[in-house]
Each structure stands twice: as structure tokens, then as C-alpha cells.
Design an enzyme around this catalytic site. Structure first.
Site, mmCIF file in Angstrom:
data_model
loop_
_atom_site.group_PDB
_atom_site.id
_atom_site.type_symbol
_atom_site.label_atom_id
_atom_site.label_comp_id
_atom_site.label_asym_id
_atom_site.label_seq_id
_atom_site.Cartn_x
_atom_site.Cartn_y
_atom_site.Cartn_z
ATOM 1 N N GLY A 29 0.847 -1.197 0.000
ATOM 2 C CA GLY A 29 0.000 0.000 0.000
ATOM 3 C C GLY A 29 0.872 1.233 0.000
ATOM 4 C CB CYS A 30 0.337 4.537 1.523
ATOM 5 S SG CYS A 30 1.209 6.074 1.825
#
Length: 180
Positions: A13-14
């Protein structure tokens, strides 16, 4: 004893979230946020955010395998993101937020395959794991503003609502692995 550093590359993800988790671990020398797994050279954050470059937001973790090993890093990786959602982590949606392990040699590839096989066998997650296991090609370091983002921006709402719970989970379940 001399230190022999190794490198692990994960996308969960981020990269702000992933970086914040791994920077806190004993045996980790540094964590670099960046991009890998795509088609264009030297992508920028703006290009990555379109989801059209094929790159994932990822981190490279430089660590001492005598203190923390690759399997322990994978355990923490899987414990601090959702490996069952395809191309998304929470509200972050797109291929740039996919879950992936980018291996640099056969040893890492085999370890990742066995680890995911074990997680599936033990039914650790309610849904199937969709984490990709992909050979690392080129890792591009992200712009300076993305390095140490959490530590430099803790008052930002994203850090408070998305990253803080990951850090809390890390402190709860992996306290003995944290830097003093």
C-alpha cells in the site's frame, strides 16, 4: 563482528505506512521509499498516482540478518497491511497500492512462496492472499518529501488515522523487535 547488510523490497500500500513500520525495527539500518515493478524509467510520484505506470509504491529495507531475518520481516509485513485486497489498502485504490514482495534472489523467492503457503494453510486471513511475488528489476527512490514521511508529518490526518494504528499494532505485537 562485522555487519553484513541485506535488502528486502516490499509493497504494502502507501509507502509512508510501510516505511514507518520498518524504520522502527531493531536491525534495520534504513528504509527507503520508492517505486518498482512498472514500465517507465525514473517515474515521479505524480505519475505513480495515476496508476498507469505499473509501478507499486514500495520500500527497500536495509537490514542486518544477524539481528532480524527475512522471515521476521515478512511476518511483520503481513501483520501490518491487508494482503487479501487486490490493488488496494483501505481507501488507497490502484495498482500502485498492491501487495507485493519483490525478491532479489532465489532464496528470497522461495522464502516468500513458503511463507504465503504457510499463511494460507493456517488460514491466518479470512480471504485468499493476493500478494504478488515478483523478481525485483529496478527500484527508483522516491522524492525527498516522501522519505521519513511519518516522522516528519505526524500531525497530518493521514498519519494520525492510517499510520498511527499500524505503529500501535507493531508496538503491541512486536515490542521486542523495536529499536530502543
Amino acid at each position: 563482528m562485522t555487519k553484513s547488510w541485506d535488502v528486502a523490497t516490499f509493497a504494502g500500500g502507501c509507502f509512508w505506512c510501510t516505511e514507518a513500520v520498518f524504520e522502527r525495527l531493531e536491525g534495520v539500518q534504513k528504509v527507503v521509499s520508492g517505486y518498482t515493478g512498472g514500465q517507465i524509467k525514473n517515474p515521479s510520484y505524480r505519475e505513480i498516482c495515476t496508476g498507469r505506470t505499473g509501478h507499486a509504491e514500495a520500500v527497500q529495507i536495509v537490514y542486518d540478518p544477524n539481528i532480524i531475518d527475512y522471515t521476521e520481516l515478512m511476518e511483520i509485513f503481513f501483520a501490518t497491511h491487508d494482503p487479501t485486497t487486490l490493488n488496494r489498502q483501505g481507501n488507497d485504490v490502484g495498482t500502485q497500492y498492491r501487495s507485493a514482495i519483490f525478491y532479489s534472489d532465489d532464496r528470497q523467492k522461495e522464502a516468500a512462496e513458503k511463507f504465503i503457503e504457510l499463511l494460507n494453510k493456517e488460514q491466518v486471513f479470512e480471504a485468499p492472499i493476493v500478494t504478488e511475488i515478483v523478481a525485483l528489476d529496478i527500484f527508483y527512490e522516491a522524492e525527498d518529501v516522501h522519505q521519513n514521511y511519518y516522522d516528519n508529518n505526524r500531525s497530518q490526518p493521514y498519519c494520525q488515522y492510517i499510520i498511527n494504528p499500524k505503529i500501535k499494532k507493531l508496538k503491541t505485537y512486536y515490542a521486542k523487535k523495536l529499536k530502543q
